[in-house]
Write an enzyme that holds these catalytic residues in place. Structure first.
Site, PDB file in Angstrom:
ATOM      1  N   GLU A  69      -2.873   0.952  -1.579  1.00 38.30           N
ATOM      2  CA  GLU A  69      -3.773  -0.122  -2.370  1.00 38.30           C
ATOM      3  C   GLU A  69      -5.042   0.891  -3.262  1.00 38.30           C
ATOM      4  O   GLU A  69      -5.361  -0.387  -4.377  1.00 38.30           O
ATOM      5  CB  GLU A  69      -2.773  -0.871  -2.640  1.00 38.30           C
ATOM      6  CG  GLU A  69      -0.940  -0.804  -2.493  1.00 38.30           C
ATOM      7  CD  GLU A  69      -0.510  -2.380  -3.286  1.00 38.30           C
ATOM      8  OE1 GLU A  69      -1.447  -3.392  -2.760  1.00 38.30           O
ATOM      9  OE2 GLU A  69       0.887  -2.493  -3.067  1.00 38.30           O
ATOM     10  N   GLN A  80      -4.084   0.134   4.243  1.00 42.58           N
ATOM     11  CA  GLN A  80      -3.021   0.719   4.759  1.00 42.58           C
ATOM     12  C   GLN A  80      -1.969   1.499   5.160  1.00 42.58           C
ATOM     13  O   GLN A  80      -2.192   2.832   5.197  1.00 42.58           O
ATOM     14  CB  GLN A  80      -1.372  -0.581   4.543  1.00 42.58           C
ATOM     15  CG  GLN A  80      -1.335  -0.600   2.823  1.00 42.58           C
ATOM     16  CD  GLN A  80      -0.417  -1.004   2.858  1.00 42.58           C
ATOM     17  OE1 GLN A  80      -0.586  -1.795   2.022  1.00 42.58           O
ATOM     18  NE2 GLN A  80       0.663  -1.769   2.231  1.00 42.58           N
TER      19      GLN A  80
HETATM   20  C1  BGC Z   1       1.052  -4.562   0.014  1.00 41.54           C
HETATM   21  C2  BGC Z   1       1.789  -4.437  -0.203  1.00 41.54           C
HETATM   22  C3  BGC Z   1       3.184  -5.681  -0.716  1.00 41.54           C
HETATM   23  C4  BGC Z   1       2.150  -6.573  -0.736  1.00 41.54           C
HETATM   24  C5  BGC Z   1       3.524  -7.797  -0.479  1.00 41.54           C
HETATM   25  C6  BGC Z   1       0.392  -5.837  -0.237  1.00 41.54           C
HETATM   26  O1  BGC Z   1      -0.748  -6.389  -0.161  1.00 41.54           O
HETATM   27  O2  BGC Z   1      -0.033  -3.978  -0.055  1.00 41.54           O
HETATM   28  O3  BGC Z   1       2.027  -2.919   0.139  1.00 41.54           O
HETATM   29  O4  BGC Z   1       4.398  -4.779  -0.963  1.00 41.54           O
HETATM   30  O5  BGC Z   1       1.422  -6.788  -0.068  1.00 41.54           O
HETATM   31  O6  BGC Z   1       3.455  -8.001   1.089  1.00 41.54           O
END
Ligand code: BGC
Length: 760
Positions: A488, A601
């Site tokens: 993200e 990630q």
């Molecule tokens: C992550 C997502 C995840 C969400 C809930 C975010 O920080 O980037 O991949 O779905 O947290 O765990």
């Protein structure tokens, strides 16, 4: 990073009261049973720093979406996990002073989470301002044997005084959410009653009208006999209690047994809630604390038999893995296909919603291997039942012909996440839902699932991909524009390699699934084709997309590129970042993060992990060596994928370093955010790290494969795997690998590439 909890194989232990870390402890020592749960708040109340939290599965509030610039397609609301009515309070007043650990001298404080028994235990000696010294020993659990029942045993012994005292035993629905957009209260009273010995409050959530009926009943005991004291009953809005006045005698123990019952209108008709609550309270109090505890511990004993992992020679790692397994198991029991696994479980409110792609990508494999088959299946059925909402969501965004976009975050199938770059663009979640169907069938062999449920979901997801992808005249290839990958820290990019990969994989898999169902069950196939108006040209288009898709890559380095233009970035490594710059998401502007090469990630590596069989070792190595040094692992979901790939590549030290980070993420508060709740979904990643990472487990052509290694720091480790009716135990030590068939018919497994027939 914190280090105030004692290492122990089966327990989490806090010795001495840590007021500054209290919110962290409240998260870590949380207890639950799949239906309800609570943070480890003190029964007697606490005026120090605390976050009071009780939660009931499936109960939420649709808080009006609040954003600066409203974008068409945004959901109307954000689902808040609601802080629910509480039954755990036991107010203690001795003479004129309340027992409040923030207002007295506390000695011998110990808080223990006994993970083997699912029991929260706390004991201490408190000296009140007037010098009265009292010893307290409190135990509490939420029954795994009956998800609507909980119990407390609260013992008090005056050490240097005799005095009049009062105990306040409430049911309190007058609760607030920490996380509320408009600071309002979310519960409205429906009814309440307080009689000698018990009290019940039913409250309704605003807008969603869930009724939650919460009751308490109690018994008092001293010197082996029951007593009642002088009882007053009180009612306030959303609140009912009993206040008991009694005398405490020096060195004479008084025990308060308090039973809690929590019923939701999701499971019972609203009009029966109160009567049922009364009946269940009576039953609980008749069984008594010891009786209820016995059934609860028996369920935990059975669960641990299915899912325990032992690690010999490294207590920190052992405690870490058990803590993760414990929290996951008490968050989701799989009995109810309407429920899912919230990122914070019953340990906090942050994140809202209950379901993210975390469930399919990370949690499913854990439940597949460690629980009864219906548990994992219910996770899939949950999405199947929400298909019509995913199609509605697709329509809202301009897609047609039954194309489904599953929500990024949801409670009931409706999207409730509202950041355009995620809500509209982080569409890879659709791929994870398709992949979970494949993963489930690969693991269980239950291909009938495709016929009855899976194919319909796959068609709807494939229709979405086919419309979301477009043909580029310039490239003479298909492309996917404007997406956010799992990383993200990049938004609105073109041709995210992972998303392109999982999209085309879905198209291919749906094609295979169509062929299978057509052959296996022609009648059901025809009915489905008719219902969803499926046309053969659709598969032709899917094949064309899949054969002419564009994937960014760097041929010189031999790596897949996370997205178009990735190589234009300044390629620096995390080791060159200053300590003061970490975590980036707290220290850098968003703009700086987006321009940097740093990866939140696993992204390309997530794709390599999912589709490992497609790539040779050299390709995996090149990509791992390129991306791992740029990955900051600022999502708790990240390290496990890297552990698994590092294990495959023989990077033992790296695998172990990242394992410890995931296993003790909350226990050591690595990310400085455990006070908000534990990272429940990423806990499945810890399990994956041991079983798929160190254990090298994979399922290929219906057989279990293991390719284990042991970290230098460990003497041995073992885990159990349930697979198609058989249970096998794998034990790895420095000297040997043992695989033992514990139940079921003889089966073949593949160890380090060699077939081995296991017999009991
Ligand atoms: C992550 C997502 C995840 C969400 C809930 C975010 O920080 O980037 O991949 O779905 O947290 O765990």
């Amino acid at each position: 990073m914190k280090n105030y909890l004692k290492h122990h194989e089966w327990q989490i232990i806090e010795e001495g009261l840590h007021p500054h870390e209290n919110r962290i402890s409240e998260s870590i020592f949380s207890i639950g049973n799949g239906r309800m749960g609570q943070r480890a708040n003190f029964e007697e109340g606490y005026s120090g720093d605390t976050h009071q939290g009780s939660y009931v599965a499936g109960v939420y509030y649709p808080d009006k979406t609040r954003v600066g610039w409203w974008k068409n397609g945004y959901p109307e609301y954000f689902a808040k996990v609601l802080n629910a009515p509480s039954w755990i309070g036991i107010g203690i007043k001795i003479g004129d002073l309340s027992l409040d650990l923030a207002q007295c001298t506390v000695e011998n404080f110990v808080r223990i989470l006994d993970m083997k028994q699912g029991l929260l235990h706390r004991s201490f000696t408190a000296t009140l301002k007037d010098g009265k010294k009292i010893k307290v020993d409190a135990q509490r659990f939420c029954s795994m044997a009956d998800g609507e029942v909980g119990a407390i045993r609260y013992s008090l012994t005056p050490l240097n005084f005799s005095s009049n005292a009062s105990f306040t035993l409430p049911v309190d629905a007058d609760v607030v959410n920490k996380d509320a957009n408009y600071d309002e209260k979310f519960w409205e009273e429906v009814n309440k009653e307080s009689q000698m010995g018990w009290a019940i409050v039913t409250a309704s959530t605003k807008k969603t009208f869930f009724h939650v009926c919460t009751g308490m009943e109690y018994n008092l005991e001293s010197e082996g006999k029951r007593f009642t004291g002088k009882v007053f009953t009180n009612l306030r809005e959303n609140y009912a209690d009993n206040v008991v006045e009694t005398e405490l005698k020096e060195n004479v123990e008084v025990i308060i047994y308090k039973y809690g019952v929590v019923l939701s209108s999701e499971n019972h008709p609203k009009e029966y809630l109160v009567n049922l609550c009364r009946a269940k309270l009576e039953e609980a109090s008749k069984k008594g604390f010891a009786g209820l505890l016995e059934s609860h511990v028996a369920v935990w004993a059975h669960k641990w038999e299915e899912c325990d992992i032992t690690i010999d020679g490294d207590i920190a790692a052992q405690q870490g893995i058990r803590f993760n397994i414990f929290q996951l198991t008490q968050t989701y029991t799989g009995e109810d296909e309407r429920l899912n696994i919230g990122p914070k479980g019953f340990t906090g409110e942050k994140y809202g919603g209950s379901t993210y792609w975390d469930t399919e990508a990370y949690c499913l494999p854990f439940f597949l291997s460690t629980a009864e088959p219906n548990v994992a299946r219910n996770l899939l059925v949950y999405r199947f039942k929400q298909l019509s909402k995913a199609i509605e969501n697709g329509i809202k965004l301009g897609f047609t012909r039954g194309a489904a976009l599953y929500p990024m975050v949801t409670m009931n199938g409706e999207e409730c996440h509202n950041e355009w770059e995620i809500t509209f663009e982080e569409i890879h979640r659709n791929g994870a839902i398709a992949h979970a169907i494949f993963d489930y069938i690969r693991y269980t062999g239950d291909k009938d699932y495709l016929v009855d449920f899976g194919l319909e979901v796959l068609i709807a997801i494939s229709r979405f991909w086919a419309q979301r992808i477009n043909f580029s005249d310039d490239k003479q290839k298909y492309v996917m524009l404007g997406v956010t990958g799992p990383n993200e820290y990049e938004n609105n990019v073109n041709n995210n390699w992972y998303t392109n990969t999982i999209a085309c994989w879905t198209l291919d898999y749906t094609g295979e699934a169509l062929d299978y169902v057509k052959k296996k069950s022609p009648a059901k196939y025809s009915a489905l084709v008719e219902r969803v108006q499926f046309a053969d040209e659709e598969t032709a288009k899917w094949k064309d997309i899949s054969s002419r898709m564009y994937y960014p890559e760097d041929k010189t380095r031999g790596v897949f590129l996370q997205q178009d233009g990735f190589l234009d970035k300044e390629l620096i490594q995390t080791k060159d970042l200053r300590k003061e710059d970490r975590p980036l998401n707290q220290k850098w502007s968003w703009d700086r993060i987006l321009r940097s090469c740093f990866i939140k990630q696993a992204d390309v590596l997530q794709g390599i992990y999912f589709f490992e069989d497609r790539y040779d070792r050299a390709t995996i190595k090149r990509n791992f060596d390129f991306y791992e040094p740029m990955t900051v692992h600022e999502s708790s979901l990240s390290p496990c994928v890297h552990v698994i790939l590092a294990s495959r590549l023989g990077y033992k030290e790296k695998a172990y370093e990242l394992y410890l980070r995931t296993a003790r993420l909350d226990l050591d508060d690595y990310n400085n955010d455990t006070e908000d709740g534990c990272h429940i979904t990423s806990m499945a990643g810890t399990w994956l790290s041991v079983v798929q990472g160190f254990g090298g487990m994979a399922v290929k052509e219906g057989k279990l494969h293991f390719n284990p290694f042991i970290p230098d720091q460990w003497k041995s480790y073992s885990f159990r795997i349930a697979f198609r009716g058989q249970v096998i135990k794998v034990k790895v030590s420095k000297e040997k690998i043992e695989t033992i068939l514990e139940t079921g018919e003889p089966m073949e497994v593949v160890i380090d590439g060699k077939n081995l027939l296991l017999k009991q």
